[in-house]
Each structure stands twice: as C-alpha cells, then as structure tokens.
Design a protein around this motif. Sequence first.
Motif, mmCIF file in Angstrom:
data_model
loop_
_atom_site.group_PDB
_atom_site.id
_atom_site.type_symbol
_atom_site.label_atom_id
_atom_site.label_comp_id
_atom_site.label_asym_id
_atom_site.label_seq_id
_atom_site.Cartn_x
_atom_site.Cartn_y
_atom_site.Cartn_z
ATOM 1 N N ILE C 199 0.830 -1.500 0.040
ATOM 2 C CA ILE C 199 -0.042 0.033 0.032
ATOM 3 C C ILE C 199 0.894 1.265 0.140
ATOM 4 O O ILE C 199 0.647 2.230 -0.601
ATOM 5 N N ALA C 200 1.865 1.380 0.722
ATOM 6 C CA ALA C 200 2.869 2.537 0.916
ATOM 7 C C ALA C 200 3.460 2.740 -0.320
ATOM 8 O O ALA C 200 3.872 3.818 -0.726
ATOM 9 N N ARG C 201 3.822 1.537 -1.117
ATOM 10 C CA ARG C 201 4.494 1.597 -2.294
ATOM 11 C C ARG C 201 3.821 2.087 -3.422
ATOM 12 O O ARG C 201 3.922 2.870 -4.401
ATOM 13 N N LEU C 202 2.322 1.759 -3.230
ATOM 14 C CA LEU C 202 1.457 2.052 -4.494
ATOM 15 C C LEU C 202 0.491 3.138 -4.474
ATOM 16 O O LEU C 202 0.022 3.425 -5.294
ATOM 17 N N CYS C 203 0.475 3.779 -3.245
ATOM 18 C CA CYS C 203 -0.572 4.756 -2.854
ATOM 19 C C CYS C 203 0.095 5.944 -2.566
ATOM 20 O O CYS C 203 1.554 5.973 -2.062
ATOM 21 N N ASP C 204 -0.373 7.219 -2.758
ATOM 22 C CA ASP C 204 0.252 8.365 -2.452
ATOM 23 C C ASP C 204 -0.070 8.925 -1.128
ATOM 24 O O ASP C 204 0.617 9.615 -0.373
ATOM 25 N N ALA C 205 -1.360 8.430 -0.667
ATOM 26 C CA ALA C 205 -1.710 8.483 0.777
ATOM 27 C C ALA C 205 -2.709 7.416 1.269
ATOM 28 O O ALA C 205 -3.288 7.002 0.468
ATOM 29 N N PHE C 206 -2.604 7.317 2.291
ATOM 30 C CA PHE C 206 -3.692 5.915 2.937
ATOM 31 C C PHE C 206 -3.854 6.410 4.482
ATOM 32 O O PHE C 206 -2.967 6.919 4.868
ATOM 33 N N TYR C 207 -4.704 5.710 5.049
ATOM 34 C CA TYR C 207 -4.808 5.760 6.379
ATOM 35 C C TYR C 207 -5.141 4.437 7.065
ATOM 36 O O TYR C 207 -5.784 3.604 6.602
ATOM 37 N N ILE C 208 -4.604 4.040 8.266
ATOM 38 C CA ILE C 208 -4.704 2.835 9.021
ATOM 39 C C ILE C 208 -5.835 3.064 9.981
ATOM 40 O O ILE C 208 -5.459 4.133 10.694
ATOM 41 N N GLY C 209 -6.692 2.343 9.946
ATOM 42 C CA GLY C 209 -7.957 2.659 10.585
ATOM 43 C C GLY C 209 -7.679 2.187 12.304
ATOM 44 O O GLY C 209 -7.108 1.232 12.287
ATOM 45 N N GLY C 210 -8.023 3.052 13.162
ATOM 46 C CA GLY C 210 -7.926 2.771 14.483
ATOM 47 C C GLY C 210 -9.272 2.455 14.987
ATOM 48 O O GLY C 210 -9.671 1.588 15.827
ATOM 49 N N THR C 211 -10.116 3.357 14.716
ATOM 50 C CA THR C 211 -11.438 3.310 15.463
ATOM 51 C C THR C 211 -12.274 2.001 15.477
ATOM 52 O O THR C 211 -12.605 1.567 16.339
ATOM 53 N N LYS C 212 -11.995 1.475 14.278
ATOM 54 C CA LYS C 212 -12.795 0.229 13.796
ATOM 55 C C LYS C 212 -12.014 -0.959 14.102
ATOM 56 O O LYS C 212 -12.384 -1.984 14.084
ATOM 57 N N CYS C 213 -10.824 -0.687 14.557
ATOM 58 C CA CYS C 213 -9.847 -1.932 14.698
ATOM 59 C C CYS C 213 -9.172 -1.739 15.733
ATOM 60 O O CYS C 213 -7.827 -1.982 16.060
ATOM 61 N N GLY C 214 -9.794 -1.391 16.964
ATOM 62 C CA GLY C 214 -9.306 -1.585 18.433
ATOM 63 C C GLY C 214 -9.193 -0.354 19.222
ATOM 64 O O GLY C 214 -8.715 -0.573 20.498
#
Lengths: 349, 349, 349, 349
Positions: C199-214
């Motif tokens: 994802i880091a290699r292929l995207c310019d930006a992303f977010y890693i979800g916290g609210t729904k993941c713990g």
Amino acid sequence: MDDLQEKLWFASDYMEGAHPALMARLAETNMEHCAGYGLDVYSESAREKIRVACDAPDADIFFLAGGTQANACVIDAVLRPYQGVMAAETGHVSTHEAGAIEYGGHKVLTLPHEAGKVTAASIAACIEAWCSDENHDHMVMPGMAYISQPTEYGTLYSLAELEEISHVCHENDAALYLDGARLAYALACDANDVTLADIARLCDAFYIGGTKCGALLGEAVVFPKHDYVPHFFSIIKQHGALLAKGRVCGVQFDELFTDGLYGRIGRVAIDAADRIRALLVECGYELAIDSPTNQVFVALDDAQLAALSEHVEMGFIENLPDGRTVMRFATSWATRLEDVDALRDVLVP
Amino acid sequence: MDDLQEKLWFASDYMEGAHPALMARLAETNMEHCAGYGLDVYSESAREKIRVACDAPDADIFFLAGGTQANACVIDAVLRPYQGVMAAETGHVSTHEAGAIEYGGHKVLTLPHEAGKVTAASIAACIEAWCSDENHDHMVMPGMAYISQPTEYGTLYSLAELEEISHVCHENDAALYLDGARLAYALACDANDVTLADIARLCDAFYIGGTKCGALLGEAVVFPKHDYVPHFFSIIKQHGALLAKGRVCGVQFDELFTDGLYGRIGRVAIDAADRIRALLVECGYELAIDSPTNQVFVALDDAQLAALSEHVEMGFIENLPDGRTVMRFATSWATRLEDVDALRDVLVP
Amino acid sequence: MDDLQEKLWFASDYMEGAHPALMARLAETNMEHCAGYGLDVYSESAREKIRVACDAPDADIFFLAGGTQANACVIDAVLRPYQGVMAAETGHVSTHEAGAIEYGGHKVLTLPHEAGKVTAASIAACIEAWCSDENHDHMVMPGMAYISQPTEYGTLYSLAELEEISHVCHENDAALYLDGARLAYALACDANDVTLADIARLCDAFYIGGTKCGALLGEAVVFPKHDYVPHFFSIIKQHGALLAKGRVCGVQFDELFTDGLYGRIGRVAIDAADRIRALLVECGYELAIDSPTNQVFVALDDAQLAALSEHVEMGFIENLPDGRTVMRFATSWATRLEDVDALRDVLVP
Amino acid sequence: MDDLQEKLWFASDYMEGAHPALMARLAETNMEHCAGYGLDVYSESAREKIRVACDAPDADIFFLAGGTQANACVIDAVLRPYQGVMAAETGHVSTHEAGAIEYGGHKVLTLPHEAGKVTAASIAACIEAWCSDENHDHMVMPGMAYISQPTEYGTLYSLAELEEISHVCHENDAALYLDGARLAYALACDANDVTLADIARLCDAFYIGGTKCGALLGEAVVFPKHDYVPHFFSIIKQHGALLAKGRVCGVQFDELFTDGLYGRIGRVAIDAADRIRALLVECGYELAIDSPTNQVFVALDDAQLAALSEHVEMGFIENLPDGRTVMRFATSWATRLEDVDALRDVLVP
C-alpha cells in the motif's frame, strides 16, 4: 433622464457606459461569429497587444467581468488552502468585497496603511511574525501580498517602493498581486514612475482595470510568467466568472490597447482631477489626502458640504473627528471639462 | 473575419453580439449618468417590466453576468450548508460548471433523466430515499430541485409536469429552481404550454436567460416571493458576481421586455430550427433527440459528418455506440433564413 | 445495562471501547507530561513503528480522530481547487460523509462498482472522458482516485488490481488514496495478498484505521513520500481535526503496532466472521455478497429476519427487489466466540 | 520518561491524560456495547446532567472532539453565508485556528480587546458601523459575537458585562457564542459571578470545555434553545467532527457532571494558580496580566527567565518592548501541590 443628469457629476468613475470608441467597435463587430469563452480573435488580439504593452511576451491573460471576481479567482488560484493574503486594512479585499476572499477559504491578513499604502517593512514584519511564532502551524501563513495601484485613496506606489515590496515578497516565497482597477489613472499620472512593464516584471499577477477605465465591464488578469497558474480557465469557470460571449471583453480591451487609447483615457481624467485640486486649493478648501490620481478628497465643514451638495454629486468617504466630512470627486475618461469649469462657479464663495 | 464567417454557422446560440435593438439602446444611453450596482433607472424599469411579464408584482429581481454564477448564487443562497441540490445527471450544474456548486460547499445529487428531463417521481424517490434511510443524518439532504427549461437537450417540461414537480418539492419542503438560460426558446415554441407566470407561480427561483437570448451578457434572477432570500445583493457581491455598471444588464433587459422583443427573438430561432428539422428529415437524416426548441440534434454517419462539416459549423454532442456521431445545430435570434436555405443545398445528397 | 447487552451483538465494529491492551496503556501513561498536538514521545514512537511496518522510512504520519476528517483533510490537501476525486458510487466519501468533501469544495466523481470495488479500467475511462472532451475546461478534472481496503462491502483489492489502479493513476498524474478504516480486517484475511508495504509503495496517501480496529478513536494518515503534502499539520488544524492531547492517538497506535497487535486484532475478527459465514451457509441462508473480511452480508426473507432479529443485533443494508432484506453481521477484535457459537442455536431452524 | 518529567511542569493545561475518575469510568464501561455517534446511554445521561447544571431543560447538546472544530461547526451553523463573526483580535478564532473559520467561508471581524476581553460597546460600534455605512451591502454583516470565558488571557466577564453583551447582541439580531475551553477554571474562581445557568440564559450557543478541564478529549456544545440549529448532527458530520465511538465523550462528560466533579477540578487549578500568584508577588516578580483563573502571566527579565527556565516548564507568551518576556504558568486538575511548593525554592533569589 432626471436630477442625476442636471448636477455636476463627480460621484464615481463608473457612472457612464463605455468610451465611445469601444461602443463603436462593439457595434461594428456585433454580427460577426466569434468563438465563445474568450477564445475569439478579438480576445486573442487584445491579449497580444497587452503582452506587448507589458513587455511580457509569455504572459497568460484572461478577461473577467469585474474586480472582485478577478481578486477572488487570482487569490484562490495562487494561495494554498492554509495560506492567507496580506492587504492594507483599507484594501478592497479587506473591506468591500462582502467576504469574497473568505468565501474562498482564505483569511485576509490586514496590514497598517498610510493613505491606503502598505510598506515592504510591514509585509516583512507580518511574514516574520508568522515565521518566528513557535505556534505558527496553528496560524494562517502569509502567502501573498495584495496591493492596489492606485490605492483606494488614489495614492501611488513609486517604482522604488514596488521594487522593495516585490523583493520582500519573493525572498519570502510570497506572491505579489496588484489590483489595477484604476490602473489607467495611475499610468497617466505625472507623479507616477511605474510602467506596465515594471508591474509585469515585479508582480506575479495583476489586473488591468477596464470597468473604471473606459469599458462597459471587464478586467484583464495578467500572469506575466506562462503557466504560473495551471488551469486558471477552469478556476474562472468554477467561480462563475467565465463570460460565454468573451468577445465583449476582447473587443473592448483590443480597442483600449490600440493606438494608446488606455493612456489617453487616463490622461483626460488626470487633467480634470488636477484642475479640480487646483480649484479647491485656490478657493480655500482643504484636501484631505494627498492623492495625485483621478480621485480628489476634500474635507468639508457642514456649510461647505450643504452648499456643494446642492450642485455637485460627490462620494461620501468618512466623518472626521472634528465634525467635518471627507467627500470624494472622481473623474474619468467621461469627465467633461465644462463640468470642471462649472465647478469653479459653485466653489467660489 | 475568416473561415468562421464563411461557413453556415449553427455551432451555438452565443456566437454573435447582442440583438441590434439592444446595441442601439446601449449606445443611446451610453453617456447618461447612472447609479452603479443595479440601482440605476434602467435596471429598475427592467425589473418592473419583468414583474409584469411574470405576473409577480412582489418579485425580487437581480441581474447577473452569466448562468453559472446565477446558479451558484441562487443555490448557495437557498440551501442550508448540509443540503444538496437534485439535478439531472446531464444538468448544467452537474457537468459543465467546473464544480461551481461544490465550490460553494453543496453536493449535486444526480437524478436519472430522459432527454435531459427529470420526473416528479424521481425527485420524490430521491427525497424518500433520504427520509427513509436510518443513517440519513450522515447523508446530504435534498433541499432543492434544479431543472432547466428548455433542458440541455432542448426538451420541455409541460405545465402538467411542472405542476407535479412543484407539488412534490413543496410538500417535501424542498425548493424548486428553474434555469432558463434559453428560456426565450421555450416560451416561443408551439409545443410549450408553460408561461412566465406559470414559472413564477410554481418555482421559488428562476432565471430568465439573456446571454443566449439576445443580450451581450446577463441573466435575470427572479425570486417571485419578496424577501425569499434576504441579503441576496451581498451574496452576489460575495460571489464576485456584482456588476459595477449594472446598467449594462438593466438597459438590455429593459429592451428585451419592451414590446415583446423577448418573445420575437425566441420565435425567430424556433422558426429556423423547425425548418432545419424538416429539412433534415426530408433529406433522410435521423434526428437523435425529439427536441422542439432551438437545438436540433442529428445522428450522422462518418460520411455525412465529413460532408456536412465542410460547409456547416455544428456542435459536437457525443459518439454513439453504433459509430455514428450526434451533432447539434443551434439557432438563435441571429440565425439568418438564407443560411437555413443554404443548408438545403448542403444536405441534398 | 439493558437489552443491548443481552442480545448477540453483531451490529457493527465500533460498539465497544478500546482493546484492553490499549486501555491499559492509556491508564499507565495517564499522568505523564506530554507535549501536545502529536509532538509527544508516544506519537513519535508510533510513527516510527508504522514506518517500519510500511517499509516507508521517510513517511510523514499524522493521527486524526476519525475517518471522515482524515478523508476530508487528505483530499483537500492533495487536490487543486479545480480537481475532483473519483470514487465508487458506494464509497464512503460519496454517500455517508454528509457532503464533507463538497464542503471542502471538491466534487466526488462517481464510478460504477462491483461489490464496492472500482476497476483500473473505470478510473482510466473517467480520466479519458475528461481528457477527450473538448469542453473539459468546463468540467471537474479527476485529480485523485479514492478506494477503500476493504470496501464498504467487505471486499478486497488484490495486489494485481492495486498495482494496476496505481499504474493508471500515476501515468495520468492522478493521486491514489486508500481509506483503511477497517484495514486490520483486510490484512488479517487469508484471501488478502496486499501488505502495508504494498500500500505504501502504490498509494500516495492512505490511512490505517484505528476506530474500527481496536482503538477508542484515531486514524493514522500516512504519506509514504516525505513532504508530499507540505504544511499538512496546518491543514489538519484548519479542519478542526487536530487533537490537543495527541497522546491519546499516539499511545494507542504505539500499542497497536507493538508485537503485532494490529494483526492479531484483525485475526480474531476474521476467524469469527469465517465461522459465521460457514454457519449461515450450513443452515441454508444465502450470503448476499462474497466478502472475505469482517463483514458478513446475508439475504433474509421476512420470517428469517423476524426470527433472527429477536436474538441478534445486526445492521440493515438494503431491501432487495425480491422482497428480501440484506443484513450485516460485523465482527471485531471484541467479538466473543461464545456469541458466535450461540448464534448456531438461533440459526438452526 | 525524560526531562519533561523532571522539571516543574506548568507549561499548559493539556499535558496529562484524563482525570483518574474519568479513566476509571472509561475502563469500567469499556466492554459494554454502545450505540455509535453519541446515541449511547452515557452520552444521553451526560446531556441530561448538563441540562440540569445549566438549568436549560430543552437544551440541545452535542459532544465534539476539540475546541476549534466546535467553534467552526457552531459558527458555520449559526451564521448565514454573508455574515461574519465578531471576536477580540486576540480571540482563538482570530489567531490560532489556522483559518478554520475562513475555511468555512466566514470573516472574523476583529474587535479591540483589553486583556482579552471585548466590550458591549465595541460590539455595538461594530454593528453600528455596518448599519450606518451606505455601502454595507458590500461588506460582511456582523452576525454573531464570539467571546471566551475565561479569555485567552485568563480574564473573566462579570455577570453585568455578560448581560450587557447579550443585550447588545440580541437587540441587533446577532447571536452570542461563548467558548468555554477552560470554563471549569472560570466557574471555580472566587472572582467569578457567572454561573452555567447564566451562560445558558444569555448565550445562544456555548461549549463546556473537556480537553483542558479533565477529559482525554471532548467539548460539550450547548444550544440552550431546542432546535436553535436544525440538523446540527449533519453539520458535525460534514465537518468530519462526529466521533463513531461517541461514548468516549459521553462517559467522560457523564463523570465530569456527576457529584460536582467539574467544579472540584476547577477548584484544584484555581487554588494552585492563586498560590503561584502569591508566591510570585511575594518574591518580587511582576504579574503581567491581572488574571484570576488558572493561567498566571509573569513578566521576566532575562536573568529571571534563564534561572526559572532551568527548573520550570512555562509557556511563552510575548516579548515586551522593554526587553522583558511574558511567560505563562498554567495549572490544571493535575497540578500537584508539591510542585507549587517546590516552585517557592526556585523563585527565592
């Protein structure tokens, strides 16, 4: 029509239609087929003439209907979302655009002024205050300086001042934008030493005013460097500022920049304003601001105000603490010398 | 000037300047002093004539330079921040305003269309979908329906359809706004049964198009109920849409609504379009859309396209899956009957 | 507390507080003095661990409170004013953010979807449609593609698909942004072949979800390339999205990325979801969407719906044309296996 | 952890986590199932307790994550597009929100201040200046006054002052909004005579600060009159300010308003601040601002600054023209009396 036509009329510089040469040209070209949206031959010709006049062969030039929308489009296009525009607290963008700049999401960072002018020092101080504040990431970053030539008060930046302002802006990565709503009246003024080419050399963007300088409507936004703002056409459209019949501006600006008409228009207004200034001083009136362009500001006591108002249409500026009132005479390409002469009779006590 | 002047010219309805009567009036009134910003006597006279034409004596009326800015100002003014505007997916606000509506913070909620028209049922369904969704507070609330008369495809809403749309909107507290960029060409059309008074009675806001219907520029925004939008003047200014020389629109609309000129302008275009439609059918061409107004859509195969393009300037609309191309003939007040007749020669195989 | 606690609870993945390890860490560090606004040692440590997990040593990382504000901040920061964001018509930014993207001035350009996914081909077609339209300066330019992993429907992009989407975006100068609200549940899924590093290699930006993941709250916005968005801190502040006590997110993400907790959290949910899927199929229910992550979609007839609803809290998705209803079971780190087992009793006819 | 933990720590009031009672409650309720988006039982209970505390039984109450977003949401919701918000030139919305208010399209109309406070007279003057300007339709209309209690400088409005401000606003159809980021420290102060019920009676909107008054995060926006702002939930969502796990704020505010905890938290901070003020004066330091709340401002010469900085973490405020520096001590619910006592040793020359 009415009263308005009977008084001596110095209320503002946008009270008549267009300079007769422009009206003639509009009529003459009226039935020709033209491409829309400023892609017509007249707009292209006008652009080319403006490039020559500005000594800016690569300039991108766009015609918009009015000054507020020119300001909003340019400021939105040049600033990043987190940046604001520095302007005199009396600047048009600060006070009289009904929040058009904020509507686009940008703060107007106000600077102190003297007779409408800001200084390179105050711009530098504004930028420095932001830079040195440890919380500056919580503050609006100054990204552009906005100035007017002439200013709201009819005053002028000298070439030296403009050079200095340009230098301060660019060494701090801020853009410099000049609002030339009344630019014809600056360029034609004896006190002026700033040419269109200077403006194009020192500013990142500016507009050459048409509405107040002889046109029915229209302002020419100039970006001296090509592609300084990519997709400005779409930004204009997004602001609702794109004229379908772009020819309306194209034809008028083409005429304004043919055979030096823009300069002659300015000259007429300056001559009339100079004469009004001389008359006022001669008759013992006090000029409120030392402005050399087409706006004449005079401080009147109540008796003077009442007497003058009977015969002359002026613009209200402000009430002074001493009870007097500052009024404005504005001249333009349309000012008639006989009206200026008639003013002499009204002024004589 | 060139090629453009030699071809038969049906590319669009904003390729010439203004109707000669408007140009004459502009010239005639050019040197009169007028108040700025639409407060002049011509604008006031035009407003009064429009109120009469719309049978809406209390209407608030404002003149703006163009359609996109009229749409943006009205939609921003009427909607609350959390509301969006419903429009056909082919609507001008959906596709060809470079995001002007979103620039003002509002989503365009697209509706399916048939030849550019939406239905009361699809508006009701859009509202119902929002109302019945238990998460609707996370969704954009439909607050207004936007329609055009005629539509982008030259089609018309019947009075019955407009009544129904108005009913659905108002029983759901949504506003109804009608974009009349080409309204003259709807009103003049035999197939039309919707009057200006009907529009004023059924819509909360609409604009009467000038730019495409005889004016150099200008659209008249009408709010049939007085004070439906408080401070709309400031909203116009904030959008950069306020003309300093409001007379430019005032004079033109005053003329357009004198002695039925707006109707006659529409009639000229419709007669020409009807003749083109008849010619095309007669010569075996296939009309792509059944549109009764000033836009004629024809599906051309490559040979037809090449042949026609040599002599006629048309507008490109779309490529069909079967390889043919839809092209548009647009007529206007300026269309010359001899050009339509000349078309016959070009069409004959 | 009430009813809510008695039923089998599969309504959504944000119904409990934080994973116990995060709560413990928050309590443990509670009285330490920390710098504000994300400049604290925990935020910095979390950022470093995320950089390692993403194999993106230069990444800029910011913690925001929620997904909608992460989306709005990133999209506003990356797009130019005249650009829009492409997204599935079912994408969160298209439908369930109350117009947050339009509030920032940008149009959401919707793409067709299959089970929530868009294709490289549809992105390419959207860009191509803009490029090839001769009026594209009047249209919103596609400047970014927005995708979710997993999607709203629990489906996943394969590595090959993501590579292709990235390729199409970048060869057309469009940015690629990935919404990872439920990313833990993608990463932990057997069917998944996309790593954080991909994802880091292929995207310019992303977010890693916290609210729904713990986490109690919090999303980690990652820009893999340093300074891809200058002054993003100010953009966050301008959106009101900057937490004074940035430690709240810092401590939680630091813990989530310690000893693989983020992965284990995902695994628990996937195991539970897989079991539910198996149970449903075993008992003759029909899965409505083939989704391999923590969301299970089932089509229920009225009798099934009534029976299940008595004992199970599910989420409503949509009514099918055949009269059945699609409901959703969502699992999370907090799902108890005994609840899944108890489901078996409820499902058995 | 480090240095930060060794110094006497008075840098700000958001350096620790949550008050232990809030942490305990969060832990205790952590595994309960709660509805999302503030619809949970804890949020509802907290709302009811706040209504009682404010003597405002019909109040609409919403929990947001931070102060800037509370300000932006309320101001956007209450103002019409053409209106601006009046605020002290030192107000948080004027200076330290990175342009969040302008991002929403609204100008901040700055008022002069004395120690952070504005006067009813200056609000009246601002409104009057707009009303009496004949060009006011070109200017931003003052639609709301924004004040803080306590102000940025720790000062307080008296009840008489608040009554007067409320009166001036409402007789001019302007809304009154109070930012209570540090409200606990106003309410607990001996010099204060303004209750929550007074605020609810006199203001149209206000927020009760959590982040700086004992919570991990969270502010409670209160509209005393029911439905004063329709659809505020959607406005929150549109601003990206809606927490999925609304319980996080709900549980904390429920605890803050149980058994007078909010009052006790304030008291601890005020006692500590009073002691610091006494110590400083006793040791010959000069207080820079006469502030009775939890912020203590002291003017230090270079030697004093150097000496103190070695042992104490303070906040920088400004450089004085005389070369001295104004620094701030902030106390909070978390301030330890032993730290205040230890300060005595550092201060003694």
